[in-house]
Write an enzyme that holds these catalytic residues in place. Structure first.
Site, short mmCIF file in Angstrom:
data_model
loop_
_atom_site.label_atom_id
_atom_site.label_comp_id
_atom_site.label_asym_id
_atom_site.label_seq_id
_atom_site.Cartn_x
_atom_site.Cartn_y
_atom_site.Cartn_z
N LYS A 136 -4.50 8.37 -4.75
CA LYS A 136 -5.31 7.14 -4.87
C LYS A 136 -5.73 6.94 -6.33
O LYS A 136 -5.67 5.82 -6.85
CB LYS A 136 -6.58 7.19 -4.00
N TRP A 147 10.22 -7.29 -5.90
CA TRP A 147 9.93 -6.01 -6.55
C TRP A 147 11.25 -5.63 -7.23
O TRP A 147 12.24 -5.35 -6.56
CB TRP A 147 9.52 -4.95 -5.52
N CYS A 192 10.35 -6.27 -1.83
CA CYS A 192 10.68 -7.68 -1.80
C CYS A 192 10.35 -8.22 -0.40
O CYS A 192 10.59 -7.56 0.60
CB CYS A 192 12.14 -8.00 -2.09
N ASN A 239 16.54 -8.95 0.14
CA ASN A 239 15.75 -7.72 -0.03
C ASN A 239 16.70 -6.57 0.17
O ASN A 239 17.37 -6.49 1.20
CB ASN A 239 14.63 -7.69 1.02
N GLY A 240 16.77 -5.65 -0.81
CA GLY A 240 17.64 -4.49 -0.68
C GLY A 240 18.41 -4.28 -1.97
O GLY A 240 18.04 -4.80 -3.03
N GLU A 290 -2.58 5.73 -8.36
CA GLU A 290 -2.00 4.41 -8.11
C GLU A 290 -2.97 3.27 -8.34
O GLU A 290 -2.56 2.17 -8.71
CB GLU A 290 -1.36 4.32 -6.72
N HIS A 303 -2.33 29.72 -11.61
CA HIS A 303 -0.96 30.12 -11.95
C HIS A 303 -0.35 29.17 -12.97
O HIS A 303 0.86 28.95 -12.96
CB HIS A 303 -0.12 30.22 -10.67
N GLU A 343 -4.13 13.61 -1.45
CA GLU A 343 -4.28 12.20 -1.12
C GLU A 343 -5.24 11.50 -2.09
O GLU A 343 -4.98 10.39 -2.55
CB GLU A 343 -4.75 12.06 0.34
N ARG A 387 4.76 -6.54 -0.50
CA ARG A 387 6.09 -5.93 -0.61
C ARG A 387 6.63 -5.98 -2.03
O ARG A 387 7.68 -5.40 -2.32
CB ARG A 387 7.07 -6.67 0.32
N LYS A 397 4.01 -2.07 -1.35
CA LYS A 397 3.49 -1.32 -0.20
C LYS A 397 4.60 -0.78 0.69
O LYS A 397 4.51 0.31 1.21
CB LYS A 397 2.57 -2.23 0.61
#
Ligand code: M6R
Length: 575
Positions: free
Chosen positions: A460, A70, A2, A96-97, A463, A479, A456, A28, A570
């Site tokens: 990518k 968000w 947010c 926000n929170g 997402e 395995h 990494e 955000r 983000k």
């Protein structure tokens, strides 16, 4: 998560200007958007800011607050969008929170009518009830701060009074000083195009802001606050690129060069001090999340090569796996410097006496302010939710640090190598992306230097391209996971130099019908992507750049919302 922005000014501004400032924080969260003005105009809706801008009329005002969401508590609906008000509509709130004890607080109040499913709405009702009971707004906020559990950065805008109240715990909040007044926001990017002067809120602080003045309070007492000057490279324009992600991929040579230069000049002293802290510590632990965690894995590998043992742990599990004492150095790695899991891990480490250092991108972020020493990676703002250029510079910072302990790498050629890598391979990646457009699963395998790259690149692909991707240790594949390899399953095999074990792992998947895509700097392995580099940290950077481009072009082939992928934000400022 947010983004909140409040603006208060001696001169009128438009709600379009407010939303443009809010747009700079849209990374955000982008589930819904809304604003309220001091005149009592409230507009909100689901969806992103650009769409919202087309539907709302423009208003002129001198004080307003806004929010990009968000979702945490309550679905993505217009009712749950911020701002919120209480029954008497005395003021508006953006938050926000997460208010963890919102149900308990709600039980204390009587006769209130709730219209949303959010935890935020309780803030409005709680404060309104205190005001009704005769407290001032400030006293009511202090009572809320004393009773609320959880995390919050809140702006409160009274109707009809040109004033913004701002208060916070754990979630970030900053007061920007702009020529005509003030901007209060989740981070500096809301106003960094207009001013580089700001005051950063610490936990439990509250500010009362008018167009000409501000006062800070803590536990009811006025406090003095220092104005900080910061520098950021502001990059809003996509220029010739269709998405920020590809623009940011292409920015990597330039930002890498900027950092390498700075580590030899402006930040040399800090780098030396950080290496001293590492030397003095009995135990060195990196802590990070997501992409930054992958950079830290490389850090552990670089140090290992020099004979210095370090460890890294994903921030959300730090407390469950790591003990610290005064001989421990915890090095946080974070683009935003605000990731809640990292903050919580650092608080835990600090309570146990550990020393804290960090490698961050956003200046004056909370993590930087918690650190006794903080290196900056200087990439400028990264707008795409997926990290690209910030990962590369995190790895460069770690390479420079490991170099102090004898790690052999030539940092001066990194920028040029990244440029060549993009120039040489981008066309070929586009062709491969077309081929892989409809694939369901991709496996990526690496060892040592290339294992973090596998992880990494997989992140990518997940997402941005929404492909199920697993980045694994080459040795671990057999395995269990190898059972999933079928005819044609794409497996990206990352083979640095003479890594014959990785080569064997590649043969093993090929023997089961996998479509192996080989990335190597050794032509002996007939790679699909031959990287022109030695087998040091540069290999990890270049191989990741190929992975970034692959994720980007598959997502593009699929027509996905690359810069703002679904369900993500983000800056992850909730646990
Ligand atoms: O700001 P941070 O580096 O602390 O963020 C950590 C993760 O949330 C972040 O790296 C995330 O995984 C990326 N958006 C992935 O591209």
């Amino acid at each position: 998560m947010c983004g909140i922005v409040g603006m208060i000014s001696q001169e009128e501004f438009t709600t379009i200007e407010l939303l443009k400032a809010l747009k700079r924080l849209e990374y955000r969260g982008y589930d819904s958007v809304g604003y309220a003005t001091v005149e009592g105009i409230l507009q909100k809706d689901t969806g992103e800011i650009d769409g919202f801008l087309k539907t709302v009329p423009e208003h002129r005002t001198r004080a307003a607050i806004s929010h990009t969401r968000w979702a945490t508590h309550g679905g993505v609906t217009k009712e749950n969008a911020h701002p919120h008000a209480a029954c008497g509509n005395l003021f508006f709130i953006v938050h926000n929170g997460i208010i963890e004890n919102y149900e308990r607080l709600r039980d204390q109040l009587h006769g209130h009518n709730y219209v949303s499913e959010t935890d935020t709405e309780i803030i409005a009702h709680f404060i309104e009830e205190k005001i009704r009971n005769g407290l001032t707004v400030r006293e009511s906020i202090e009572t809320f701060i004393a009773e609320a559990k959880g995390t919050y950065a809140v702006l409160l805008l009274p109707r009809g009074e040109e004033k913004i109240y701002a208060f916070k715990k754990d979630s970030p909040l900053v007061l920007g000083i702009v020529p005509e007044g003030f901007v209060v926001s989740s981070d500096i990017y809301a106003f960094s195009d207009r001013s580089q002067k700001a005051i950063f809120f610490e936990d439990y602080e509250m500010a009362e802001v008018t167009a000409t003045d501000y006062m800070f309070f803590k536990h009811g007492m006025p406090i003095a606050k220092e104005i900080k000057e910061f520098k950021v490279t502001y990059t809003e324009i996509k220029k010739d690129f269709p998405h920020y992600m590809i623009k940011e991929i292409h920015e990597q040579p330039a930002v890498a060069e900027r950092l390498v230069t700075s580590l030899k000049t402006d930040q040399k002293h800090k780098l030396d001090r950080l290496s001293d802290l590492v030397r003095q510590a009995r135990k060195v632990v990196f802590v990070a999340a997501g992409t930054s965690y992958h950079a830290s894995l490389l850090g552990v590998h670089f140090f290992h090569e020099t004979g210095v043992e370090t460890q890294t742990i994903i921030a959300s599990e730090f407390r469950n796996y790591v003990t610290c004492d005064e001989d421990t150095l915890v090095v946080a790695i974070s683009q935003s410097g605000e990731t809640m899991d990292v903050l919580k891990a650092l608080k835990y480490a600090r309570e146990q006496g550990a020393r804290i250092a960090s490698i961050v991108n956003v200046p004056y972020s909370t993590i930087q302010r918690m650190s006794e020493l903080s290196l900056e990676i200087l990439t400028g703002q990264e707008i795409c939710v997926a990290s690209t250029k910030t990962y590369t510079n995190q790895v460069i910072a770690l390479l420079a640090l490991a170099q102090k302990f004898g790690y052999d790498v030539n940092l001066d050629t990194i920028s040029q190598r990244i440029k060549e890598c993009i120039d040489t391979h981008e066309g070929q990646v586009k062709i491969l992306a077309r081929e892989l457009r409809d694939c369901q699963d991709i496996y990526l395998i690496g060892r040592g230097l290339s294992y973090p790259v596998a992880r990494e690149s997989a992140l990518k692909l997940k997402e941005i391209a929404y492909v199920h991707a697993e980045g694994m240790m080459g040795g671990e594949l057999k395995h269990g996971t190898i059972a999933l390899i079928e005819d044609g399953t794409p497996v990206v095999c990352l083979i640095p130099d003479e890594d014959y074990e990785m080569e064997s792992n590649t043969r093993e998947v090929q023997a089961r019908g996998a479509r192996a895509i080989i990335i190597s700097n050794n032509s002996e392995f007939s790679p699909d992507f031959l990287l022109e580099t030695s087998s040091d940290g540069k290999f990890a950077i270049l191989a990741t750049v190929v992975g970034q481009m692959l994720a980007y072009y598959i997502a593009k082939e699929r027509g996905l919302p690359i810069d703002k992928p679904r369900n993500l934000a983000k800056s992850v400022t909730v646990e």
